[in-house]
Design a protein around this motif. Structure first.
Motif, mmCIF file in Angstrom:
data_model
loop_
_atom_site.group_PDB
_atom_site.id
_atom_site.type_symbol
_atom_site.label_atom_id
_atom_site.label_comp_id
_atom_site.label_asym_id
_atom_site.label_seq_id
_atom_site.Cartn_x
_atom_site.Cartn_y
_atom_site.Cartn_z
ATOM 1 N N SER A 148 42.065 46.882 36.277
ATOM 2 C CA SER A 148 40.862 47.483 36.858
ATOM 3 C C SER A 148 39.935 48.083 35.800
ATOM 4 O O SER A 148 38.783 48.380 36.093
ATOM 5 N N GLU A 149 40.420 48.248 34.578
ATOM 6 C CA GLU A 149 39.585 48.788 33.506
ATOM 7 C C GLU A 149 38.876 47.701 32.702
ATOM 8 O O GLU A 149 38.128 47.998 31.782
ATOM 9 N N LYS A 150 39.118 46.440 33.033
ATOM 10 C CA LYS A 150 38.511 45.325 32.298
ATOM 11 C C LYS A 150 37.763 44.419 33.264
ATOM 12 O O LYS A 150 38.064 44.362 34.449
ATOM 13 N N SER A 151 36.796 43.676 32.739
ATOM 14 C CA SER A 151 36.037 42.766 33.595
ATOM 15 C C SER A 151 36.658 41.377 33.649
ATOM 16 O O SER A 151 36.286 40.568 34.488
ATOM 17 N N ASN A 152 37.594 41.099 32.748
ATOM 18 C CA ASN A 152 38.237 39.787 32.714
ATOM 19 C C ASN A 152 39.668 39.861 33.229
ATOM 20 O O ASN A 152 40.351 40.860 33.040
ATOM 21 N N ALA A 153 40.096 38.786 33.852
ATOM 22 C CA ALA A 153 41.487 38.650 34.267
ATOM 23 C C ALA A 153 42.211 37.833 33.201
ATOM 24 O O ALA A 153 41.597 37.068 32.462
ATOM 25 N N THR A 154 43.517 38.005 33.123
ATOM 26 C CA THR A 154 44.328 37.191 32.216
ATOM 27 C C THR A 154 45.139 36.205 33.040
ATOM 28 O O THR A 154 45.875 36.604 33.942
ATOM 29 N N VAL A 155 44.959 34.938 32.753
ATOM 30 C CA VAL A 155 45.717 33.880 33.419
ATOM 31 C C VAL A 155 46.797 33.424 32.447
ATOM 32 O O VAL A 155 46.510 33.127 31.286
ATOM 33 N N THR A 156 48.034 33.395 32.920
ATOM 34 C CA THR A 156 49.168 33.013 32.079
ATOM 35 C C THR A 156 49.821 31.768 32.648
ATOM 36 O O THR A 156 50.134 31.709 33.844
ATOM 37 N N LYS A 157 50.000 30.781 31.805
ATOM 38 C CA LYS A 157 50.686 29.535 32.171
ATOM 39 C C LYS A 157 51.931 29.419 31.310
ATOM 40 O O LYS A 157 51.853 29.493 30.077
ATOM 41 N N HIS A 158 53.093 29.302 31.944
ATOM 42 C CA HIS A 158 54.348 29.104 31.229
ATOM 43 C C HIS A 158 54.650 27.605 31.200
ATOM 44 O O HIS A 158 54.646 26.946 32.237
ATOM 45 N N VAL A 159 54.872 27.077 30.028
ATOM 46 C CA VAL A 159 55.181 25.665 29.862
ATOM 47 C C VAL A 159 56.703 25.520 29.874
ATOM 48 O O VAL A 159 57.401 26.137 29.083
ATOM 49 N N MET A 160 57.185 24.718 30.795
ATOM 50 C CA MET A 160 58.619 24.543 30.978
ATOM 51 C C MET A 160 59.045 23.145 30.521
ATOM 52 O O MET A 160 58.271 22.190 30.648
#
Length: 87
Positions: free
Chosen positions: A54-66
Motif C-alpha cells: 500500500s506504500e508503493k504504486s507498483n505491484a510485484t509479480v513473481t513467477k516461479h519456474v519449475m
C-alpha cells in the motif's frame, strides 16, 4: 480463518493474516505494519504470486519456474506492474 491461524490483534502491533481456499491452500497473506499500511500477497497458483504494498504504486509479480523432478529452479520478479491493475 482456520488451520491454527491467529486472528487480528488490537493496537499498533504488526499483524499477519492468512486466507485459505476451499482446498486448504493458502490464497493470500496480508501483513499490516505498525503504521497501518499493508503488504498483501495473492497466491494465484503454485508458480504465480502478486504482491501489493500500500506504500508503493507498483505491484510485484513473481513467477516461479519449475522443472519436473527438480522443483523450483528460478524465480522471476517484475515490480513494474501498476498496482491499480489489480484493484
Amino acid at each position: 480463518m482456520y488451520k491454527n491461524a491467529v486472528g487480528p490483534l488490537s493496537g499498533n502491533t504488526p499483524v499477519t493474516e492468512f486466507t485459505y481456499d476451499y482446498k486448504g491452500q493458502r490464497a493470500s497473506k496480508t501483513y499490516t505494519r505498525e503504521n497501518g499500511s499493508t503488504v498483501t500477497t495473492y497466491y494465484v497458483s503454485p508458480t504465480f504470486e502478486i504482491r501489493i504494498d500500500s506504500e508503493k504504486s507498483n505491484a510485484t509479480v513473481t513467477k516461479h519456474v519449475m522443472l519436473e523432478g527438480k522443483g523450483r529452479i528460478a524465480t522471476i520478479n517484475d515490480d513494474t506492474v501498476d498496482a491499480d491493475d489489480f484493484a
